[in-house]
Design an enzyme around this catalytic site. Structure first.
Site, short mmCIF file in Angstrom:
data_model
loop_
_atom_site.label_atom_id
_atom_site.label_comp_id
_atom_site.label_asym_id
_atom_site.label_seq_id
_atom_site.Cartn_x
_atom_site.Cartn_y
_atom_site.Cartn_z
N ASP A 13 31.85 44.00 37.64
CA ASP A 13 31.08 44.22 36.42
C ASP A 13 30.32 45.54 36.42
OD1 ASP A 13 31.96 41.72 35.54
OD2 ASP A 13 30.31 40.71 36.57
N LYS A 16 33.95 49.13 34.80
CA LYS A 16 35.25 49.77 35.08
C LYS A 16 36.12 49.87 33.83
CE LYS A 16 36.03 46.56 38.11
NZ LYS A 16 34.73 45.91 38.13
N GLY A 40 37.06 40.83 33.71
CA GLY A 40 36.65 40.86 32.31
C GLY A 40 36.23 42.27 32.00
N HIS A 41 37.16 43.07 31.50
CA HIS A 41 36.87 44.49 31.28
C HIS A 41 36.61 44.74 29.80
CE1 HIS A 41 38.90 45.65 35.33
NE2 HIS A 41 37.91 44.82 35.46
N GLN A 224 37.34 43.53 39.87
CA GLN A 224 36.30 43.06 40.77
C GLN A 224 35.62 44.27 41.43
OE1 GLN A 224 39.63 41.22 41.13
NE2 GLN A 224 38.67 40.33 39.34
P1 IMO Z 1 35.55 42.43 36.95
O1 IMO Z 1 36.90 43.05 37.13
C1 IMO Z 1 32.38 40.03 38.72
C2 IMO Z 1 33.60 36.74 41.35
C3 IMO Z 1 33.36 35.33 40.88
C4 IMO Z 1 33.11 34.65 42.22
C5 IMO Z 1 34.10 35.34 43.14
C6 IMO Z 1 35.41 34.60 43.33
O2 IMO Z 1 35.19 42.09 35.55
O3 IMO Z 1 34.51 43.28 37.64
P2 IMO Z 1 37.53 34.29 41.74
O4 IMO Z 1 37.65 33.66 40.41
O5 IMO Z 1 37.93 35.72 41.78
O6 IMO Z 1 38.19 33.51 42.82
O7 IMO Z 1 35.96 34.22 42.06
O8 IMO Z 1 34.36 36.61 42.55
N1 IMO Z 1 34.38 37.59 40.42
C7 IMO Z 1 33.85 38.58 39.68
N2 IMO Z 1 32.59 38.98 39.54
N3 IMO Z 1 33.35 40.68 38.07
C8 IMO Z 1 34.65 40.32 38.24
O9 IMO Z 1 35.66 41.02 37.72
C9 IMO Z 1 34.94 39.18 39.03
N4 IMO Z 1 36.08 38.53 39.35
C10 IMO Z 1 35.72 37.57 40.23
O10 IMO Z 1 32.26 35.26 40.04
O11 IMO Z 1 31.83 34.94 42.68
MG MG Z 2 33.61 41.85 34.38
#
Ligand code: IMO
Ligand code: MG
Length: 428
Positions: A13, A16, A40-41, A224
């Site tokens: 978050d 990106k 979630g972009h 992530q």
């Molecule tokens: P973007 O790309 C923030 C976190 C989840 C959880 C951990 C594992 O938008 O930055 P998962 O569903 O991947 O097995 O969950 O990772 N998580 C994220 N946190 N931004 C994301 O994606 C995330 N994708 C997974 O909240 O703590």
């Molecule tokens: Mg996100």
């Protein structure tokens, strides 16, 4: 080198999507290399936000080709819905989307198993996004996965699916006491989806290598963040993929020698969604202010994000892991109202000071952050488009980040709108 990797340096978050989208106008190809619909972009298209989960953030830019690489795990149903939504918004996809045949699928049993596992973990739950990511990657490693290319011959897919779904139902029913999934129903739902997605299926690695060799601008869009990396993040509170720049080669078929600069995306403060250690987490009014001003709510799950100050120890760890020389700082405007801003410059663990990012959760939990206070600017930065338009204390804050983390800044984002960027040096 014409290839650039964009990675998050925190827990995801970092913005990106907005940055990738902004850089896409100079790119020929935008490529997702890991993760899945857990991402979630958020991107602003014609002034209205749109959230991409599986589609690369270059999809809304005309003429840019987008690849979902073999390192991504794809929920075909979710992707089908996302494509329909994007088309609904007037975005033309056509030939601009290529889905690598080797990307593994997230199927309904992955989501059902993840929900059951998270429930069984009780207090030790990871707080996943429930998008089936962990079980899908586990199946790939366990040789029980199904690559999405299989959908091109639905009969082949059907027999593989039927063989696996029975075993998954055993786990669901016998181990977790859940209802079994109806295989027939899932196949019926997947059949039309397979037909729609088939036109995008492609063997992408050579296309990508050739593009880079020909000097085309290729942007690898990380999902992530580094601290959620399965090997180097705050395990077990991580995601199940390699989120660092090292994931590009493994997730696309582009050799490391063809990968160019790695740009880190760093939010001006820190957030984390889900469970796990977070050294600079705040629980006071400051956290509330950041949460509200920054609309810090998960773009995938809607959960409120935990908020805190920027952590230089963690940033340096990410910089080292990814080989980052330049970062893009995002959401600087969210700090506009603070009289004083803190940055964590070291950790205190059991009375001794360190600038090493601990590798075990046990140590991470014992951290007390050591802060440096920096004067705030208490004025609006949202309209700044040039370095000279940023208030002096904001520039001083950015300069201090560079000094502490030994890194340069190539631009700063000051708002959600696509053009809310102050560019210092160009990326390509
Ligand atoms: P973007 O790309 C923030 C976190 C989840 C959880 C951990 C594992 O938008 O930055 P998962 O569903 O991947 O097995 O969950 O990772 N998580 C994220 N946190 N931004 C994301 O994606 C995330 N994708 C997974 O909240 O703590
Ligand atoms: Mg996100």
């Amino acid at each position: 080198m014409s290839s650039v990797v964009v990675v998050g340096t925190q827990w995801g978050d970092e913005g990106k999507g907005k940055i990738t989208n902004a850089l896409s106008s100079d790119a020929d190809l935008v490529v997702r290399f890991q993760g899945g619909a857990n991402a979630g972009h958020t991107v602003s298209v014609d002034g209205t936000p749109i959230v991409f989960h599986l589609l690369p953030s270059g999809i809304s830019v005309p003429g840019v080709r987008n690849i979902i690489g073999p390192g991504v795990v794809i929920d075909p149903i979710a992707l089908d819905v996302e494509i329909a939504e994007v088309i609904d918004r007037g975005i033309e996809i056509g030939e601009n989307l290529m889905i690598d045949v080797g990307a593994h699928m997230v199927l309904p049993y992955h989501k059902a198993l993840e929900a059951a596992e998270e429930k069984a973990r009780g207090n030790a739950a990871i707080g996943t996004t429930h998008r089936g990511i962990g079980p899908a990657y586990a199946d790939r490693c366990a040789r029980d996965g199904i690559p999405i290319g299989t959908l091109a011959a639905f009969d082949v897919f059907r027999s593989r699916f039927e063989e696996i779904v029975d075993r998954k139902n055993e786990y669901l029913v016998r181990l977790y006491g859940e209802e079994p999934l109806d295989a027939g129903e899932i196949l019926e739902q997947l059949h039309p989806v397979a037909e729609r997605l088939a036109r995008h299926l492609s063997d992408t690695p050579e296309t990508l290598r050739a593009a880079i060799r020909a000097g085309r601008n290729v942007l690898f869009e990380g999902a992530q963040g580094t601290l959620l990396d399965v090997a180097f993040g705050t395990y077990p509170y991580v995601t199940s993929s390699c989120t660092t720049a090292a994931g590009v080669a493994a997730g696309t078929g582009v050799p490391p020698s063809l990968i160019g600069e790695v740009i880190g995306i760093t939010k001006a403060y820190t957030t984390r969604v889900g469970a796990g250690p977070f050294p600079t987490e705040l629980t006071d009014d400051t956290a509330k202010t950041i949460q509200e001003r920054g609309s810090e709510r998960g773009a995938t799950t809607g959960r409120a994000r935990r908020c805190g100050w920027l952590d230089i120890v963690a940033l340096k760890y990410s910089i080292a892991l990814n080989g980052i020389r330049r970062i893009i700082v995002t959401k600087l405007d969210i700090l506009d109202s603070f009289e004083t801003i803190k940055v964590c410059v070291a950790y205190d663990i059991d009375g001794s000071r360190t600038d090493r990012f601990p590798r075990t959760v046990d140590e991470l939990r014992r951290i007390r952050p050591v802060y440096e206070e920096i004067p705030g600017w208490m004025s609006d930065t949202g309209e700044a488009r040039r370095e000279s338009e940023l208030p002096a204390p904001a520039l001083a804050y950015l300069k201090r980040i560079c000094e502490l983390a030994d890194v340069d800044i190539c631009s700063v984002s000051v708002g959600a709108k696509g053009d809310a960027l102050v560019e210092f040096t160009s990326v390509f």
